[in-house]
Design a protein around this motif. Structure first.
Motif, PDB file in Angstrom:
ATOM      1  N   ASP A  62     -25.564 -33.838  -9.269  1.00 17.61           N
ATOM      2  CA  ASP A  62     -26.561 -34.148  -8.240  1.00 17.61           C
ATOM      3  C   ASP A  62     -27.632 -33.063  -8.186  1.00 17.61           C
ATOM      4  OD1 ASP A  62     -25.275 -36.479  -7.540  1.00 17.61           O
ATOM      5  OD2 ASP A  62     -24.175 -35.582  -5.864  1.00 17.61           O
ATOM      6  N   ARG A  63     -27.217 -31.817  -8.279  1.00 14.13           N
ATOM      7  CA  ARG A  63     -28.153 -30.694  -8.240  1.00 14.13           C
ATOM      8  C   ARG A  63     -29.107 -30.766  -9.447  1.00 14.13           C
ATOM      9  NH1 ARG A  63     -24.649 -26.670  -6.827  1.00 14.13           N
ATOM     10  NH2 ARG A  63     -24.104 -26.361  -9.000  1.00 14.13           N
ATOM     11  N   ALA A  64     -28.582 -31.107 -10.620  1.00 14.56           N
ATOM     12  CA  ALA A  64     -29.414 -31.232 -11.815  1.00 14.56           C
ATOM     13  C   ALA A  64     -30.437 -32.357 -11.663  1.00 14.56           C
ATOM     14  CB  ALA A  64     -28.549 -31.468 -13.046  1.00 14.56           C
ATOM     15  N   LEU A  65     -30.013 -33.482 -11.088  1.00  9.99           N
ATOM     16  CA  LEU A  65     -30.942 -34.598 -10.867  1.00  9.99           C
ATOM     17  C   LEU A  65     -32.039 -34.205  -9.883  1.00  9.99           C
ATOM     18  CD1 LEU A  65     -28.447 -37.602 -10.719  1.00  9.99           C
ATOM     19  CD2 LEU A  65     -30.159 -37.147 -12.478  1.00  9.99           C
ATOM     20  N   ILE A  66     -31.662 -33.486  -8.836  1.00 11.86           N
ATOM     21  CA  ILE A  66     -32.644 -33.046  -7.840  1.00 11.86           C
ATOM     22  C   ILE A  66     -33.622 -32.065  -8.468  1.00 11.86           C
ATOM     23  CG2 ILE A  66     -32.919 -31.684  -5.724  1.00 11.86           C
ATOM     24  CD1 ILE A  66     -30.289 -33.031  -4.747  1.00 11.86           C
ATOM     25  N   GLU A  67     -33.114 -31.143  -9.271  1.00  9.14           N
ATOM     26  CA  GLU A  67     -33.983 -30.175  -9.923  1.00  9.14           C
ATOM     27  C   GLU A  67     -34.959 -30.853 -10.883  1.00  9.14           C
ATOM     28  OE1 GLU A  67     -31.616 -27.085 -11.681  1.00  9.14           O
ATOM     29  OE2 GLU A  67     -30.803 -26.480  -9.741  1.00  9.14           O
ATOM     30  N   GLU A  68     -34.491 -31.845 -11.609  1.00 10.08           N
ATOM     31  CA  GLU A  68     -35.378 -32.586 -12.516  1.00 10.08           C
ATOM     32  C   GLU A  68     -36.449 -33.336 -11.721  1.00 10.08           C
ATOM     33  OE1 GLU A  68     -37.221 -34.162 -15.828  1.00 10.08           O
ATOM     34  OE2 GLU A  68     -35.858 -32.466 -15.643  1.00 10.08           O
ATOM     35  N   ASP A  69     -36.048 -33.955 -10.630  1.00 10.59           N
ATOM     36  CA  ASP A  69     -37.000 -34.654  -9.761  1.00 10.59           C
ATOM     37  C   ASP A  69     -38.042 -33.667  -9.221  1.00 10.59           C
ATOM     38  OD1 ASP A  69     -37.957 -36.972  -8.249  1.00 10.59           O
ATOM     39  OD2 ASP A  69     -37.120 -35.944  -6.485  1.00 10.59           O
ATOM     40  N   ASN A  70     -37.576 -32.504  -8.790  1.00  7.08           N
ATOM     41  CA  ASN A  70     -38.494 -31.478  -8.273  1.00  7.08           C
ATOM     42  C   ASN A  70     -39.463 -31.010  -9.361  1.00  7.08           C
ATOM     43  OD1 ASN A  70     -37.292 -31.621  -5.792  1.00  7.08           O
ATOM     44  ND2 ASN A  70     -36.132 -29.725  -6.013  1.00  7.08           N
ATOM     45  N   ARG A  71     -38.954 -30.828 -10.582  1.00  6.22           N
ATOM     46  CA  ARG A  71     -39.801 -30.395 -11.691  1.00  6.22           C
ATOM     47  C   ARG A  71     -40.901 -31.422 -11.965  1.00  6.22           C
ATOM     48  NH1 ARG A  71     -40.425 -31.109 -16.909  1.00  6.22           N
ATOM     49  NH2 ARG A  71     -38.719 -32.570 -17.138  1.00  6.22           N
ATOM     50  N   GLN A  72     -40.528 -32.691 -11.953  1.00 11.38           N
ATOM     51  CA  GLN A  72     -41.522 -33.744 -12.190  1.00 11.38           C
ATOM     52  C   GLN A  72     -42.543 -33.798 -11.056  1.00 11.38           C
ATOM     53  OE1 GLN A  72     -39.331 -37.356 -12.887  1.00 11.38           O
ATOM     54  NE2 GLN A  72     -38.768 -36.768 -14.972  1.00 11.38           N
ATOM     55  N   ASN A  73     -42.079 -33.622  -9.825  1.00 12.97           N
ATOM     56  CA  ASN A  73     -43.000 -33.616  -8.684  1.00 12.97           C
ATOM     57  C   ASN A  73     -43.958 -32.434  -8.760  1.00 12.97           C
ATOM     58  OD1 ASN A  73     -42.359 -35.976  -7.248  1.00 12.97           O
ATOM     59  ND2 ASN A  73     -40.563 -35.020  -6.366  1.00 12.97           N
ATOM     60  N   LEU A  74     -43.470 -31.284  -9.186  1.00  7.98           N
ATOM     61  CA  LEU A  74     -44.337 -30.114  -9.323  1.00  7.98           C
ATOM     62  C   LEU A  74     -45.383 -30.326 -10.413  1.00  7.98           C
ATOM     63  CD1 LEU A  74     -41.739 -27.247  -8.852  1.00  7.98           C
ATOM     64  CD2 LEU A  74     -43.622 -27.857  -7.305  1.00  7.98           C
ATOM     65  N   ARG A  75     -45.000 -30.960 -11.505  1.00 10.58           N
ATOM     66  CA  ARG A  75     -45.974 -31.275 -12.564  1.00 10.58           C
ATOM     67  C   ARG A  75     -47.036 -32.236 -12.039  1.00 10.58           C
ATOM     68  NH1 ARG A  75     -43.592 -33.613 -17.576  1.00 10.58           N
ATOM     69  NH2 ARG A  75     -45.707 -33.388 -18.338  1.00 10.58           N
ATOM     70  N   LEU A  76     -46.601 -33.219 -11.240  1.00 10.20           N
ATOM     71  CA  LEU A  76     -47.541 -34.174 -10.661  1.00 10.20           C
ATOM     72  C   LEU A  76     -48.514 -33.472  -9.721  1.00 10.20           C
ATOM     73  CD1 LEU A  76     -48.485 -37.080 -10.290  1.00 10.20           C
ATOM     74  CD2 LEU A  76     -46.722 -37.353  -8.550  1.00 10.20           C
ATOM     75  N   VAL A  77     -48.014 -32.574  -8.888  1.00 10.76           N
ATOM     76  CA  VAL A  77     -48.879 -31.835  -7.974  1.00 10.76           C
ATOM     77  C   VAL A  77     -49.877 -30.992  -8.759  1.00 10.76           C
ATOM     78  CG1 VAL A  77     -48.912 -29.945  -6.278  1.00 10.76           C
ATOM     79  CG2 VAL A  77     -47.314 -31.828  -6.005  1.00 10.76           C
ATOM     80  N   GLU A  78     -49.430 -30.368  -9.838  1.00 11.31           N
ATOM     81  CA  GLU A  78     -50.316 -29.562 -10.671  1.00 11.31           C
ATOM     82  C   GLU A  78     -51.448 -30.424 -11.241  1.00 11.31           C
ATOM     83  OE1 GLU A  78     -50.122 -26.833 -14.708  1.00 11.31           O
ATOM     84  OE2 GLU A  78     -48.275 -27.541 -13.815  1.00 11.31           O
ATOM     85  N   ARG A  79     -51.115 -31.600 -11.736  1.00 13.42           N
ATOM     86  CA  ARG A  79     -52.130 -32.506 -12.280  1.00 13.42           C
ATOM     87  C   ARG A  79     -53.103 -32.959 -11.192  1.00 13.42           C
ATOM     88  NH1 ARG A  79     -49.796 -37.243 -15.558  1.00 13.42           N
ATOM     89  NH2 ARG A  79     -51.924 -37.319 -16.315  1.00 13.42           N
ATOM     90  N   GLU A  80     -52.573 -33.201  -9.996  1.00 12.46           N
ATOM     91  CA  GLU A  80     -53.434 -33.661  -8.913  1.00 12.46           C
ATOM     92  C   GLU A  80     -54.343 -32.540  -8.415  1.00 12.46           C
ATOM     93  OE1 GLU A  80     -51.185 -35.971  -6.057  1.00 12.46           O
ATOM     94  OE2 GLU A  80     -51.306 -37.678  -7.425  1.00 12.46           O
ATOM     95  N   TYR A  81     -53.872 -31.299  -8.425  1.00 12.48           N
ATOM     96  CA  TYR A  81     -54.756 -30.183  -8.092  1.00 12.48           C
ATOM     97  C   TYR A  81     -55.883 -30.070  -9.122  1.00 12.48           C
ATOM     98  CZ  TYR A  81     -52.338 -28.071  -4.125  1.00 12.48           C
ATOM     99  OH  TYR A  81     -51.818 -27.822  -2.886  1.00 12.48           O
TER     100      TYR A  81
END
Length: 142
Positions: A62-81
């Motif tokens: 579960d922790r690995a899935l959450i971390e992967e989700d967080n990583r993808q969200n951070l990449r998305l935020v970076e692209r949106e910035y």
């Protein structure tokens, strides 16, 4: 897109070429860019709230899935910035009444291209040349 927005877009497209980037067109694109900026800022805030509300899971999977989700969200935020910066640059060009013209050649970018990509800085020909240069540079490095 609302009916009013569609009508405004149709009006912009129907204008003759010698009316390119008149006050009405500049106002239309400024409104479009501001609307996109607001939507992106709202989406970034939603992602930030989601990231801050994620609970720590004791299970490794579960922790690995959450971390992967967080990583993808951070990449998305970076692209949106990055997109926000492009929108700000486009709004600056609107304010200077330079919007809609290629920063490389000074030629009109074109209404249809700007409707598809309101942050466009290059006309189609200049963009194609840029992509060829990038492709050639990649080949040399690769």
């Amino acid at each position: 897109m609302t009916q009013t927005e569609r009508t405004a877009e149709q009006d912009i497209l129907a204008m003759p070429d010698d009316h390119y980037m008149n006050a009405q067109q500049l106002a239309f694109f400024e409104q479009l860019l501001r609307q996109q900026k607001k939507q992106i800022q709202h989406h970034i805030e939603q992602i930030k709230q989601h990231l801050s509300s994620v609970a720590v899971e004791p299970d490794e999977l579960d922790r690995a899935l959450i971390e992967e989700d967080n990583r993808q969200n951070l990449r998305l935020v970076e692209r949106e910035y990055f997109l926000l910066r492009k929108i700000e640059q486009a709004l600056d060009r609107v304010a200077r009444q330079e919007y809609g013209y290629c920063v490389e050649t000074g030629q009109p970018i074109g209404i249809r291209r700007l409707l598809a990509r309101p942050t466009a800085e290059l006309c189609l020909e200049a963009k194609e040349r840029q992509e060829i240069r990038e492709k050639h540079y990649k080949k040399q490095r690769g």
